[in-house]
Write a protein that holds these residues in place. Structure first.
Motif, PDB file in Angstrom:
ATOM      1  N   HIS A 229      12.816  62.359  48.041  1.00 37.06           N
ATOM      2  CA  HIS A 229      11.561  61.663  47.758  1.00 37.06           C
ATOM      3  C   HIS A 229      11.749  60.669  46.616  1.00 37.06           C
ATOM      4  N   LYS A 230      11.013  59.581  46.680  1.00 38.84           N
ATOM      5  CA  LYS A 230      11.025  58.578  45.614  1.00 38.84           C
ATOM      6  C   LYS A 230       9.922  58.930  44.609  1.00 38.84           C
ATOM      7  N   HIS A 231      10.290  58.984  43.318  1.00 39.68           N
ATOM      8  CA  HIS A 231       9.350  59.361  42.258  1.00 39.68           C
ATOM      9  C   HIS A 231       9.412  58.380  41.102  1.00 39.68           C
ATOM     10  N   TRP A 232       8.277  58.229  40.415  1.00 45.13           N
ATOM     11  CA  TRP A 232       8.223  57.445  39.190  1.00 45.13           C
ATOM     12  C   TRP A 232       8.536  58.371  38.026  1.00 45.13           C
ATOM     13  N   GLY A 233       9.517  57.964  37.190  1.00 45.93           N
ATOM     14  CA  GLY A 233       9.871  58.739  36.005  1.00 45.93           C
ATOM     15  C   GLY A 233      11.318  59.182  36.054  1.00 45.93           C
ATOM     16  N   LEU A 234      12.169  58.482  35.332  1.00 41.15           N
ATOM     17  CA  LEU A 234      13.600  58.797  35.355  1.00 41.15           C
ATOM     18  C   LEU A 234      13.901  60.197  34.833  1.00 41.15           C
ATOM     19  N   TYR A 235      13.049  60.714  33.933  1.00 41.05           N
ATOM     20  CA  TYR A 235      13.241  62.049  33.355  1.00 41.05           C
ATOM     21  C   TYR A 235      12.135  63.002  33.794  1.00 41.05           C
ATOM     22  N   GLY A 236      11.543  62.719  34.932  1.00 39.09           N
ATOM     23  CA  GLY A 236      10.407  63.494  35.399  1.00 39.09           C
ATOM     24  C   GLY A 236       9.113  62.861  34.929  1.00 39.09           C
TER      25      GLY A 236
ATOM     26  N   LEU B 294      -5.609  50.400  42.523  1.00 42.09           N
ATOM     27  CA  LEU B 294      -5.109  50.153  43.879  1.00 42.09           C
ATOM     28  C   LEU B 294      -3.645  49.733  43.894  1.00 42.09           C
ATOM     29  N   TRP B 295      -3.167  49.072  42.854  1.00 44.04           N
ATOM     30  CA  TRP B 295      -1.784  48.595  42.821  1.00 44.04           C
ATOM     31  C   TRP B 295      -0.789  49.712  42.491  1.00 44.04           C
ATOM     32  N   SER B 296      -1.269  50.851  42.037  1.00 42.27           N
ATOM     33  CA  SER B 296      -0.371  51.928  41.601  1.00 42.27           C
ATOM     34  C   SER B 296       0.149  52.740  42.799  1.00 42.27           C
ATOM     35  N   HIS B 297       1.155  53.568  42.533  1.00 41.96           N
ATOM     36  CA  HIS B 297       1.694  54.474  43.549  1.00 41.96           C
ATOM     37  C   HIS B 297       0.571  55.409  43.988  1.00 41.96           C
TER      38      HIS B 297
END
Length: 149
Positions: free
Chosen positions: A17-24, A43-46
């Protein structure tokens, strides 16, 4: 003002899965009785347009509690002293995790700030919450985090 930390960026977990946050990532779920403070995501956010907790990427030097407090302050002006931490729930995806920090508020105060990351920040009754389009991660963990506190 939205700060840019060293944890900002996309990554993939062991599940692909693709996630925002390199360290969680971490978020703050504030409760007052049977109401919870939710963010209607820009609306522009994940997963934009959904409702979930205030939160975002953890920086390399932050605990989940510190990251959740920072994000809630940045996104809605929530002061760390305005709630007591009751516990945490970690949703571990293998190499990436999201920690929901559950806070108990003595009152259902108005969020003092609204940034471009939010369409709204509002206290929602647990009953009404099910009528909203929920962020999929929040919806998947709600039954586990609702027992904390």
């Amino acid at each position: 003002m939205i700060s840019r930390g060293d944890g900002d960026g996309w990554t993939r977990c062991a599940q692909g899965h693709k996630h925002w946050g390199l360290y969680g990532a971490a978020g703050l779920l504030l409760r007052h009785g049977e109401r919870i403070l939710l963010q209607h995501r820009a609306l522009w956010s994940h997963h934009g347009g959904t409702w979930g907790v205030l939160g975002g990427a953890r920086n390399s030097d932050e605990t989940a509690e510190v990251a959740a407090a920072r994000e809630a302050a940045e996104e809605a002006g929530i002061r760390p002293g305005s709630y007591a931490v009751a516990g945490c729930y970690v949703d571990d995806h293998g190499g990436w995790s999201y920690t929901t920090v559950v806070g108990l508020a003595e009152e259902a105060f108005a969020a003092p700030l609204l940034t471009a990351e939010s369409l709204a920040v509002d206290w929602v009754s647990v009953e009404r919450m099910y009528d909203l389009p929920l962020h999929p991660g929040f919806a998947a963990t709600w039954e586990k985090v609702r027992e904390i506190g």
